[in-house]
Enzyme design. Structure first.
Site, PDB file in Angstrom:
ATOM      1  N   ASN A 126       0.860  -1.186   0.000  1.00 14.30           N
ATOM      2  CA  ASN A 126       0.000   0.000   0.000  1.00 14.30           C
ATOM      3  C   ASN A 126       0.898   1.238   0.000  1.00 14.30           C
ATOM      4  O   ASN A 126       1.686   1.442   0.941  1.00 14.30           O
ATOM      5  CB  ASN A 126      -0.898  -0.020   1.238  1.00 14.30           C
ATOM      6  N   HIS A 175      -5.545   3.613  -1.785  1.00 13.14           N
ATOM      7  CA  HIS A 175      -6.831   3.932  -1.164  1.00 13.14           C
ATOM      8  C   HIS A 175      -7.113   5.414  -1.387  1.00 13.14           C
ATOM      9  O   HIS A 175      -6.778   6.254  -0.555  1.00 13.14           O
ATOM     10  CB  HIS A 175      -6.801   3.609   0.327  1.00 13.14           C
ATOM     11  N   ARG A 211      -9.035   8.692  -1.202  1.00 14.36           N
ATOM     12  CA  ARG A 211     -10.139   9.244  -0.415  1.00 14.36           C
ATOM     13  C   ARG A 211     -10.664  10.520  -1.079  1.00 14.36           C
ATOM     14  O   ARG A 211      -9.970  11.149  -1.882  1.00 14.36           O
ATOM     15  CB  ARG A 211      -9.687   9.511   1.014  1.00 14.36           C
ATOM     16  N   HIS A 217      -3.921  11.801   0.404  1.00 16.97           N
ATOM     17  CA  HIS A 217      -2.708  11.049   0.055  1.00 16.97           C
ATOM     18  C   HIS A 217      -2.795  10.640  -1.414  1.00 16.97           C
ATOM     19  O   HIS A 217      -2.400  11.418  -2.281  1.00 16.97           O
ATOM     20  CB  HIS A 217      -2.449   9.872   0.999  1.00 16.97           C
ATOM     21  N   GLU A 244      -8.795   0.229  -2.948  1.00 17.29           N
ATOM     22  CA  GLU A 244      -9.726   0.089  -1.844  1.00 17.29           C
ATOM     23  C   GLU A 244     -10.378   1.422  -1.518  1.00 17.29           C
ATOM     24  O   GLU A 244      -9.802   2.488  -1.754  1.00 17.29           O
ATOM     25  CB  GLU A 244      -9.026  -0.487  -0.600  1.00 17.29           C
ATOM     26  N   THR A 293      -7.743   6.302   9.053  1.00 20.51           N
ATOM     27  CA  THR A 293      -7.467   5.027   8.408  1.00 20.51           C
ATOM     28  C   THR A 293      -8.668   4.110   8.594  1.00 20.51           C
ATOM     29  O   THR A 293      -9.576   4.427   9.367  1.00 20.51           O
ATOM     30  CB  THR A 293      -6.193   4.371   9.007  1.00 20.51           C
ATOM     31  N   HIS A 320      -3.899  -4.630   7.815  1.00 19.03           N
ATOM     32  CA  HIS A 320      -3.956  -3.578   8.831  1.00 19.03           C
ATOM     33  C   HIS A 320      -3.031  -3.928   9.988  1.00 19.03           C
ATOM     34  O   HIS A 320      -3.251  -4.879  10.728  1.00 19.03           O
ATOM     35  CB  HIS A 320      -5.362  -3.314   9.362  1.00 19.03           C
ATOM     36  N   ASP A 321      -1.985  -3.130  10.112  1.00 20.42           N
ATOM     37  CA  ASP A 321      -0.991  -3.245  11.178  1.00 20.42           C
ATOM     38  C   ASP A 321      -0.172  -4.533  11.130  1.00 20.42           C
ATOM     39  O   ASP A 321       0.452  -4.914  12.132  1.00 20.42           O
ATOM     40  CB  ASP A 321      -1.643  -3.108  12.561  1.00 20.42           C
ATOM     41  N   GLY A 349       1.086  -1.366   4.300  1.00 19.93           N
ATOM     42  CA  GLY A 349       1.550  -0.044   3.916  1.00 19.93           C
ATOM     43  C   GLY A 349       2.355   0.650   4.995  1.00 19.93           C
ATOM     44  O   GLY A 349       3.566   0.830   4.881  1.00 19.93           O
ATOM     45  N   HIS A 350       1.697   1.040   6.068  1.00 19.10           N
ATOM     46  CA  HIS A 350       2.323   1.894   7.080  1.00 19.10           C
ATOM     47  C   HIS A 350       3.612   1.290   7.638  1.00 19.10           C
ATOM     48  O   HIS A 350       4.660   1.946   7.656  1.00 19.10           O
ATOM     49  CB  HIS A 350       1.333   2.167   8.211  1.00 19.10           C
TER      50      HIS A 350
END
Length: 238
Positions: free
Chosen positions: A7, A43, A45, A50, A70, A100, A190-191, A213-214
């Site tokens: 991501n 993603h 938005r 971003h 997404e 998020t 996620h995470d 991603g993060h």
């Protein structure tokens, strides 16, 4: 084989903080592919804080691996996906102001909306995935709505992992088994990180894809992007 989809939203966040085109989001995506990633996730938005819609259009003809978009299925998002035609669209329930995606769909409550939107994308031959918690009923209603896959929301696993990995993973293994029994594919995200990814993979080896991603972009600040991607790919081996 479980695919690693990177991501790149955080790369776009860094670019947008300064303006201009540094770092170059498209080049980073292409480098991720070159370094071994099997997919790219974005993603977009509504406020384009971003990833921008222009990024999505620019990326589509250049990527050689799987492209996953997404987002929340409002009219603008649906139109974007139908124009770009990614390999996969992942529906998330987040509101525009959310930092998020921090919860899965209530697929029972939203089954009519999801069925309608999934039908639109499936008619365009785009694989569909629905972001859900590891909950039997939520997975079952995702199947009823017609999802090709679900993406398990793994933040609770990541949070609980340091104290008790086995206990943290238990609901996700059960959710994965239910998903497989219903004939759907399985994604997760996620995470997820270098700390917790391999344990998830070893215990759910039929995962189709993880979207990260993060943590990955943060690790790349220290390790470099190429080495980081290779380290994450190592986590997807027994």
């Amino acid at each position: 084989m479980t695919k690693l989809s990177v991501n790149i939203n955080k790369v776009a966040t860094l670019r947008n903080a300064r303006g201009g085109n540094v770092p170059n989001v498209v080049q980073v995506a292409l480098d991720c592919e070159k370094f071994g990633a099997e997919g790219i996730t974005v993603h977009p938005r509504p406020d384009e804080r971003h990833i921008r819609r222009s990024d999505v259009y620019e990326l589509r003809p250049l990527l050689r691996t799987e492209f996953n978009i997404e987002g929340y299925p409002d009219k603008e998002f649906i139109d974007l996906v139908l124009k770009v035609k990614p390999n996969q669209v992942t529906l998330v329930p987040d509101l525009p102001a959310q930092i998020t995606s921090n919860s899965g769909w209530d697929t029972k409550k939203n089954v009519e909306l999801l069925t309608e939107v999934l039908d639109i994308f499936k008619s365009a031959h785009i694989r569909t995935s629905v972001f859900v918690a590891p909950d039997k009923e939520m997975i079952e209603y995702a199947a009823k709505a017609g999802a090709d896959r679900v993406e398990l929301y793994t933040e609770p696993y990541a949070t609980a992992y340091p104290k008790n990995p086995e206990e943290a993973l238990m609901p996700f293994v059960e959710a994965a088994k239910i998903t497989r029994s219903l004939g759907m594919g399985l994604n997760a995200g996620h995470d997820l990180s270098l700390e917790n990814l391999n344990y998830l993979y070893v215990n759910i080896p039929w995962l189709d894809e993880v979207s990260i991603g993060h943590a990955l972009i943060s690790d790349a600040l220290y390790l470099g992007l190429e080495k980081t991607i290779q380290e994450y790919k190592k986590c997807l081996t027994k």
